[in-house]
Design a protein around this motif. Sequence first.
Motif, PDB file in Angstrom:
ATOM      1  N   GLY A   1       0.810  -1.207   0.000  1.00 25.56           N
ATOM      2  CA  GLY A   1       0.000   0.000   0.000  1.00 25.56           C
ATOM      3  C   GLY A   1       0.846   1.261   0.000  1.00 25.56           C
ATOM      4  O   GLY A   1       0.458   2.286  -0.578  1.00 25.56           O
ATOM      5  N   LEU A   2       2.005   1.219   0.655  1.00 24.82           N
ATOM      6  CA  LEU A   2       2.878   2.385   0.693  1.00 24.82           C
ATOM      7  C   LEU A   2       3.295   2.808  -0.709  1.00 24.82           C
ATOM      8  O   LEU A   2       3.295   3.996  -1.040  1.00 24.82           O
ATOM      9  N   ILE A   3       3.613   1.838  -1.566  1.00 28.02           N
ATOM     10  CA  ILE A   3       4.048   2.147  -2.927  1.00 28.02           C
ATOM     11  C   ILE A   3       2.868   2.630  -3.761  1.00 28.02           C
ATOM     12  O   ILE A   3       2.967   3.603  -4.515  1.00 28.02           O
TER      13      ILE A   3
ATOM     14  N   ALA B   1       0.097   7.100  -6.578  1.00 28.74           N
ATOM     15  CA  ALA B   1      -1.117   7.887  -6.821  1.00 28.74           C
ATOM     16  C   ALA B   1      -0.878   9.356  -6.493  1.00 28.74           C
ATOM     17  O   ALA B   1      -1.326  10.254  -7.236  1.00 28.74           O
ATOM     18  N   ARG B   2      -0.152   9.650  -5.429  1.00 27.55           N
ATOM     19  CA  ARG B   2       0.078  11.033  -5.053  1.00 27.55           C
ATOM     20  C   ARG B   2       0.964  11.752  -6.078  1.00 27.55           C
ATOM     21  O   ARG B   2       0.722  12.920  -6.419  1.00 27.55           O
ATOM     22  N   LEU B   3       1.992  11.068  -6.569  1.00 31.89           N
ATOM     23  CA  LEU B   3       2.872  11.684  -7.567  1.00 31.89           C
ATOM     24  C   LEU B   3       2.104  11.994  -8.848  1.00 31.89           C
ATOM     25  O   LEU B   3       2.297  13.046  -9.461  1.00 31.89           O
TER      26      LEU B   3
ATOM     27  N   GLY C   1       0.591  16.446   2.021  1.00 33.69           N
ATOM     28  CA  GLY C   1      -0.686  15.758   2.109  1.00 33.69           C
ATOM     29  C   GLY C   1      -1.680  16.450   3.015  1.00 33.69           C
ATOM     30  O   GLY C   1      -2.884  16.412   2.783  1.00 33.69           O
ATOM     31  N   GLY C   2      -1.186  17.109   4.071  1.00 31.83           N
ATOM     32  CA  GLY C   2      -2.108  17.790   4.968  1.00 31.83           C
ATOM     33  C   GLY C   2      -2.856  18.901   4.274  1.00 31.83           C
ATOM     34  O   GLY C   2      -4.075  19.046   4.429  1.00 31.83           O
TER      35      GLY C   2
ATOM     36  N   PHE D   1       0.469   8.223   0.394  1.00 28.11           N
ATOM     37  CA  PHE D   1      -0.278   9.273  -0.298  1.00 28.11           C
ATOM     38  C   PHE D   1      -0.177  10.614   0.411  1.00 28.11           C
ATOM     39  O   PHE D   1       0.001  11.659  -0.226  1.00 28.11           O
ATOM     40  N   ALA D   2      -0.282  10.603   1.726  1.00 28.20           N
ATOM     41  CA  ALA D   2      -0.412  11.865   2.458  1.00 28.20           C
ATOM     42  C   ALA D   2       0.721  12.115   3.433  1.00 28.20           C
ATOM     43  O   ALA D   2       0.729  13.133   4.116  1.00 28.20           O
TER      44      ALA D   2
END
Length: 804
Positions: A619-621, A626-628, A671-672, A664-665
């Motif tokens: 999940g970390l990857i 997704a965030r990038l 992320g905040g 992601f955050a």
Amino acid sequence: MSPAAEGPLLLGVRHHGPGSARAVRAALDAARPRAVLIEGPPEGDALLPLAAEPGMRPPVALLAHVADDPGRAAFWPLAGFSPEWVAIRWAQARDVPVRFIDLPAAQTLAVRDPAAWSGQEPDAGGDIERTGDVRLDPLGALAGAAGYDDPERWWEDVVEHRDGGSGGDPLAAFEALAEAMGVLREAYGDGGHPRDLVREAHMRQRMRAARREFGDDYAVVCGAWHVPALAARTTATADKALLTGLPKVKVETTWVPWTHRRLARAGGYGAGITSPGWYAHLFAARDRPVERWLTKVAGLLREEDFQVSSAHVIEAVRLAGTLAAVRGRPLPGLTETLEAVRAVMCDGSDVPLALVEDRLVVGDVLGEVPDAAPVVPLQRDLTRSLRSLRLKAEARQRELELDLRKDTDAAKSLLLHRLRLLGIDWGVPIASRSSTGTFRETWRLCWEPELSVRVAEAGIWGTTVLGAATAKAEADAAGAGELGEVTALAERCLLAGLSQALPAVLRALADRAALATDVAGLAKALPALARSLRYGDVRGTDAAALGTVAAGLAERICVALPPACGAGLDAEGAAEMRGHVDGVHGAVALLADAEEAGGLRERWSAVLRGLAGREGAPGLIRGRAARLLLDDGRLAAGETARLMGLALSPASAPADAAGWIEGFAGGSAGGGTLLVHDDRLLGLIDAWLVSVPEGAFIDVLPLLRRTFGAYEPGVKRTLGELVRRGPGGRAGAAAPGGAPAGFAPEPDPVRADAAAALVRLLLSAPAADTAPEPAPEPVGASASGGEVRCGWGRVGNEREGTGT
């Protein structure tokens, strides 16, 4: 044998003490010997005439190193208040022969194994001696016998606060000290230390040679511990037996600048003192030393914007004198003086007092040696370079700001980078506070005496800084074992402007890149290559050859990374791989404009899309990918919400879902701020968090604390308020189309143009009417209203140094 007895004049001293120095000068003036012998390496005799040169200013040190191994070296430091230095200058002023008589450095440095000296390293005749397995501090022993718990305070009372001896006799102090050391050696033995016994045997042999030349009319200046051994009656045969069979090596000697800080015991110097700056003041001040010292303290504090007046100085002098009287001391010492400074000038605070201790009690004085002192050719070239660039080696730490668009600053940068490649870390690069552009560099400079040894060591690579750095880089490239080492070396070569070394480095880089199969190693190597290309553009260095290698590495990473992010990764492996993903992402942003990397941006985005939706990937990857994509504007808000919903669904393990949130955050990804402005993403996380079972929540809590604990306090307060209000509880009405309050479904061009001028001014970008070069595809705000980040493109015109 005491100094007053028949025979040579034996003056036992503390190696760095103003009281001993004054007493030595008074004793020599009274005795007027025909020759002066000093504890020190005989190889330094040829360098003694330089002590009288106008360009010689202590503190300095005799440096001896093995000719073919400069790293094996020893120093013999001398300050202006060292008795040995005073004796040298006294003899030179009167044309009296002066010589060193200690064990030659050729024999001292020949012993590689410290165990040969019972575990004691060469300490240039320090005051701390070893008795069997017990270290004995003679001053500490004498101070304890006198009822003092502080050897420094005892030494001040009995020596530093006296002027040339007792009752007008300049030899009385030496007689008393010699007698005390004799008692100590009787109580603890003659040291039992092989190296000390050999040193003393050699000194006695040199004394016999002086007796044949001058009779008994000569003086010996040495550490007080050695006086009983030098006065003892031994045979030349016995001393010769101790010296027979000692190994020898070829050594070279010179004078090098030294510093007061390196005379301090805190620096690891065996014969060091606690307050070299204070001792230098005591030796230089002819009268009223406390008053003069406190005046210096007041001047220093005023320079640092502390409110200190003449009245403070007067009151501090009175307080120091009162403390000395109460404690029964003949004069105020350093302890009383500092206590008065703290109480009167520092208002009881230790913060300004620490400044006084650092600048004045210890000090940053750096000595100077004349140009005639022998040096390796590399040192001469370095000296010429420093003069031409108007750089000065200083012991005090300072920062140097460089603008690489200026020729002189660029030359300074090249020199400092070349020295670092040679292992001469005079300057250390630090983050610049004034600019983040690649045209700006900030260095922290501090010259340490040991760097003279590093210069001598680097002399094997060449006679000039440029030639030596080039040869060193080529050798490092040939001996590098990993791809990452070669890529880091390529970056350093470009920073140092070593164009002649680049072909060898690139060959080694291509060879190791062709054999590398580990995706982690490839991912570690790529960022350095990308930075190298960027530096080459800013510094005018031809780095085009690196572009092909970098593009090839990026292609291989795009192929090998997805399989490496499979389900087999544990938590530690996933965290490491996330760092690699971030590094490659930043590298691709720098490589995207290169002709050799055409289409790389799209291929990397496809890899991130695959990772974001890859089943079985940690999940970390997935969350990080997704965030990038979201930050680059390549992932729609709706798709982002869908991926988050899948990751946080009841079917997902709580630990994996928490890992997705962190990717992601978490970290420095902003992320905040994203969650503050996107109700949907915040609501998804909130709903998942509420649904986590109690047992699983305890397991994921540390991960969640790490994720959200990194947010700014204001962000955390805002998120807490939003969660407290619940869904739809954001202040203000929602905008049409369901967008968060304050945001329209589509950007308003009129309002955006009003803010563009201010943004352009802040970023120093060219105005619209200057027709700037077409920029790479811009990175806008995410559709969810998140922050604007500089991902692929560059803001402004980097070649003019206006952005990053």
